[in-house]
Design a protein around this motif. Sequence first.
Motif, PDB file in Angstrom:
ATOM      1  N   GLY A 130     -23.854  28.366 -46.607  1.00  0.00           N
ATOM      2  CA  GLY A 130     -23.138  27.427 -47.461  1.00  0.00           C
ATOM      3  C   GLY A 130     -21.633  27.595 -47.419  1.00  0.00           C
ATOM      4  O   GLY A 130     -20.891  26.712 -47.845  1.00  0.00           O
ATOM      5  N   THR A 131     -21.158  28.745 -46.874  1.00  0.00           N
ATOM      6  CA  THR A 131     -19.719  28.971 -46.744  1.00  0.00           C
ATOM      7  C   THR A 131     -19.155  28.053 -45.663  1.00  0.00           C
ATOM      8  O   THR A 131     -19.746  27.895 -44.593  1.00  0.00           O
ATOM      9  CB  THR A 131     -19.442  30.439 -46.372  1.00  0.00           C
ATOM     10  N   ARG A 132     -18.012  27.432 -45.931  1.00  0.00           N
ATOM     11  CA  ARG A 132     -17.332  26.637 -44.911  1.00  0.00           C
ATOM     12  C   ARG A 132     -16.562  27.583 -44.004  1.00  0.00           C
ATOM     13  O   ARG A 132     -15.943  28.540 -44.488  1.00  0.00           O
ATOM     14  CB  ARG A 132     -16.366  25.643 -45.568  1.00  0.00           C
ATOM     15  N   PHE A 133     -16.547  27.325 -42.688  1.00  0.00           N
ATOM     16  CA  PHE A 133     -15.861  28.262 -41.803  1.00  0.00           C
ATOM     17  C   PHE A 133     -15.420  27.581 -40.517  1.00  0.00           C
ATOM     18  O   PHE A 133     -15.901  26.499 -40.153  1.00  0.00           O
ATOM     19  CB  PHE A 133     -16.754  29.466 -41.487  1.00  0.00           C
ATOM     20  N   ALA A 134     -14.480  28.252 -39.841  1.00  0.00           N
ATOM     21  CA  ALA A 134     -13.996  27.798 -38.543  1.00  0.00           C
ATOM     22  C   ALA A 134     -13.507  29.001 -37.764  1.00  0.00           C
ATOM     23  O   ALA A 134     -13.184  30.049 -38.337  1.00  0.00           O
ATOM     24  CB  ALA A 134     -12.868  26.776 -38.705  1.00  0.00           C
ATOM     25  N   LEU A 179     -14.264  21.909 -40.709  1.00  0.00           N
ATOM     26  CA  LEU A 179     -14.922  23.171 -41.018  1.00  0.00           C
ATOM     27  C   LEU A 179     -16.430  22.955 -40.917  1.00  0.00           C
ATOM     28  O   LEU A 179     -16.929  21.887 -41.266  1.00  0.00           O
ATOM     29  CB  LEU A 179     -14.585  23.641 -42.435  1.00  0.00           C
ATOM     30  N   ALA A 180     -17.133  23.959 -40.444  1.00  0.00           N
ATOM     31  CA  ALA A 180     -18.594  23.915 -40.430  1.00  0.00           C
ATOM     32  C   ALA A 180     -19.122  24.531 -41.719  1.00  0.00           C
ATOM     33  O   ALA A 180     -18.408  25.251 -42.427  1.00  0.00           O
ATOM     34  CB  ALA A 180     -19.134  24.681 -39.227  1.00  0.00           C
ATOM     35  N   THR A 181     -20.368  24.245 -42.041  1.00  0.00           N
ATOM     36  CA  THR A 181     -21.038  24.857 -43.188  1.00  0.00           C
ATOM     37  C   THR A 181     -22.021  25.891 -42.653  1.00  0.00           C
ATOM     38  O   THR A 181     -22.911  25.561 -41.859  1.00  0.00           O
ATOM     39  CB  THR A 181     -21.783  23.806 -44.029  1.00  0.00           C
ATOM     40  N   ALA A 182     -21.849  27.142 -43.066  1.00  0.00           N
ATOM     41  CA  ALA A 182     -22.630  28.239 -42.501  1.00  0.00           C
ATOM     42  C   ALA A 182     -24.116  28.080 -42.773  1.00  0.00           C
ATOM     43  O   ALA A 182     -24.549  27.807 -43.886  1.00  0.00           O
ATOM     44  CB  ALA A 182     -22.142  29.571 -43.063  1.00  0.00           C
ATOM     45  N   GLY A 183     -24.889  28.255 -41.739  1.00  0.00           N
ATOM     46  CA  GLY A 183     -26.343  28.232 -41.771  1.00  0.00           C
ATOM     47  C   GLY A 183     -26.819  28.727 -40.426  1.00  0.00           C
ATOM     48  O   GLY A 183     -26.006  28.934 -39.502  1.00  0.00           O
ATOM     49  N   PRO A 184     -28.112  28.912 -40.236  1.00  0.00           N
ATOM     50  CA  PRO A 184     -28.612  29.450 -38.965  1.00  0.00           C
ATOM     51  C   PRO A 184     -28.130  28.670 -37.744  1.00  0.00           C
ATOM     52  O   PRO A 184     -27.723  29.264 -36.739  1.00  0.00           O
ATOM     53  CB  PRO A 184     -30.134  29.372 -39.127  1.00  0.00           C
ATOM     54  N   LEU A 242      -1.605  30.805 -38.245  1.00  0.00           N
ATOM     55  CA  LEU A 242      -1.679  30.750 -39.708  1.00  0.00           C
ATOM     56  C   LEU A 242      -1.538  29.322 -40.223  1.00  0.00           C
ATOM     57  O   LEU A 242      -2.231  28.914 -41.165  1.00  0.00           O
ATOM     58  CB  LEU A 242      -0.595  31.645 -40.314  1.00  0.00           C
ATOM     59  N   ARG A 243      -0.659  28.548 -39.596  1.00  0.00           N
ATOM     60  CA  ARG A 243      -0.475  27.158 -40.045  1.00  0.00           C
ATOM     61  C   ARG A 243      -1.736  26.324 -39.793  1.00  0.00           C
ATOM     62  O   ARG A 243      -2.103  25.484 -40.623  1.00  0.00           O
ATOM     63  CB  ARG A 243       0.739  26.538 -39.348  1.00  0.00           C
ATOM     64  N   LEU A 244      -2.405  26.568 -38.659  1.00  0.00           N
ATOM     65  CA  LEU A 244      -3.657  25.849 -38.410  1.00  0.00           C
ATOM     66  C   LEU A 244      -4.725  26.278 -39.415  1.00  0.00           C
ATOM     67  O   LEU A 244      -5.457  25.432 -39.953  1.00  0.00           O
ATOM     68  CB  LEU A 244      -4.143  26.106 -36.981  1.00  0.00           C
ATOM     69  N   ALA A 245      -4.816  27.573 -39.690  1.00  0.00           N
ATOM     70  CA  ALA A 245      -5.777  28.047 -40.693  1.00  0.00           C
ATOM     71  C   ALA A 245      -5.505  27.408 -42.041  1.00  0.00           C
ATOM     72  O   ALA A 245      -6.443  27.004 -42.762  1.00  0.00           O
ATOM     73  CB  ALA A 245      -5.706  29.572 -40.802  1.00  0.00           C
ATOM     74  N   ASP A 246      -4.238  27.277 -42.389  1.00  0.00           N
ATOM     75  CA  ASP A 246      -3.871  26.655 -43.664  1.00  0.00           C
ATOM     76  C   ASP A 246      -4.331  25.200 -43.719  1.00  0.00           C
ATOM     77  O   ASP A 246      -4.853  24.738 -44.742  1.00  0.00           O
ATOM     78  CB  ASP A 246      -2.352  26.760 -43.854  1.00  0.00           C
ATOM     79  N   ARG A 247      -4.138  24.466 -42.622  1.00  0.00           N
ATOM     80  CA  ARG A 247      -4.575  23.064 -42.600  1.00  0.00           C
ATOM     81  C   ARG A 247      -6.098  22.964 -42.745  1.00  0.00           C
ATOM     82  O   ARG A 247      -6.608  22.106 -43.480  1.00  0.00           O
ATOM     83  CB  ARG A 247      -4.123  22.380 -41.314  1.00  0.00           C
ATOM     84  N   LEU A 248      -6.805  23.821 -42.052  1.00  0.00           N
ATOM     85  CA  LEU A 248      -8.265  23.790 -42.124  1.00  0.00           C
ATOM     86  C   LEU A 248      -8.758  24.160 -43.521  1.00  0.00           C
ATOM     87  O   LEU A 248      -9.615  23.480 -44.098  1.00  0.00           O
ATOM     88  CB  LEU A 248      -8.853  24.756 -41.089  1.00  0.00           C
TER      89      LEU A 248
END
Length: 453
Positions: A101-105, A123-128, A153-159
């Motif tokens: 359920g965690t959003r990640f990239a 961002l993707a939603t964590a699952g199998p 860091l700037r890209l991470a901030d946008r995501l």
Amino acid sequence: MANFSKSNVPQFSVEVYQNEYLPEGGRDVNAIVTVTSTGGGTTGGVPLTDGVRSSARVPGQAPAAAVVLMVDCSGSMDYPPTKMRNARDATAAAIDTLRDGTRFAVVAGTHTAKDVYPGNGQLATAGPETKAQAKEALRRLSAGGGTAIGTWLRLADRLLGAAEVDIRHGILLTDGRNEHESPEDLRAALDSCAGRFTCDARGVGTDWEVKEVTAIASALLGTADIVADPAGLAADFTEMMGNAMGKEVADVALRIWTPVGVEIVFVKQVAPTVADLTGRRTGAGPRAGDYPTGSWGDESRDYHVCVRVPEAGIGQEMLAARVSLILPPASAGGVPQTLSQGLVRAVWTDDMAASTSINPQVAHYTGQAELAQVIQQGLDARKSGDFDGATAKLGRAVQLASASGNADTAKLLSKVVDVVDAATGTVRLKARVADADEMTLETRSTKTVRVKK
């Protein structure tokens, strides 16, 4: 001690340790403020399969979170080739640790930044399924190019900024110096990202710049450390991600209110690490200011607050400061919420024994702050060829580490100096010191031990 709680946030408590007595003419008041958070069923909204967060808060469910993993893919990551492989494996281990359920990239960092999974600014939603896809994308990563960490860091901030979540966190890995952008560009990126997400930073190997990595972690209220042997990355990344998944509330502020005529000398976090927050104050109404503390899970931290009060006569007393934990409007339903608070007092006395007594907590953390400072000064002196200055500073560090029971720091110091007498701080500089040992001491110099209460 005061304690306030609501069902949708962890319970916070504040304890103040101080000697409130001042001699006639005394003005500086020091206090150690211990903040403890216990989670117990907090939640930050329910992440749905389409990645949209529900506004419902279900007791016992974890808060919604988003994490961006920034992996150095510059050319130096191929020397030796095992370094890139270990970085891929470590990132895969961190992805396995993500709560469903965690959003990640995942971002590949060189002299530019590219979101390699899921891509297209999403961002993707964590699952199998998504975890498997992300690990497949990792296997395609290769080394090549330069290093410009500000762009990562700037890209991470946008995501992260596009995600409707409670906890926003970054994990950054680098193996080299930030050679393809100016220090001013990196500082501007850090200023832009500060307060928007937290970030843990790791340096792998020994070719990176300690002050760059620690500055990133400090600005973004995360941790910094060295992983000298790339084989240790997977265990470190798994632990880092586990800690990130344990955070339950973000953006808690330490609010300090002072009466008319009282000035704040400094505000420092002193455990588990030393971090000066004095310059990070933002106004919060008449005579009040907020100091950022970042995200919290089940944990305890100590802060050293020093205020300067007006002179007063024997027998007078005053409230010198009120310290509160504040949940900002964005996290508290539109209205700032006071989670807990404590009071700092000043009482003037002619009792010499009372006014000259140093509170044990204050004395301990004053020593720990000095320990961090003299290690940095000693290592800087050693690098510049001032060996007498380095010996004096690192000798003082050995003395402080021994007196305070900071065994971990004492062990790191013993790899840089030969200790003749720890109690007096008598040491000799070692003729040869491994880069990894010197960098480990510098990176971990701000780690402190808690006072024994």
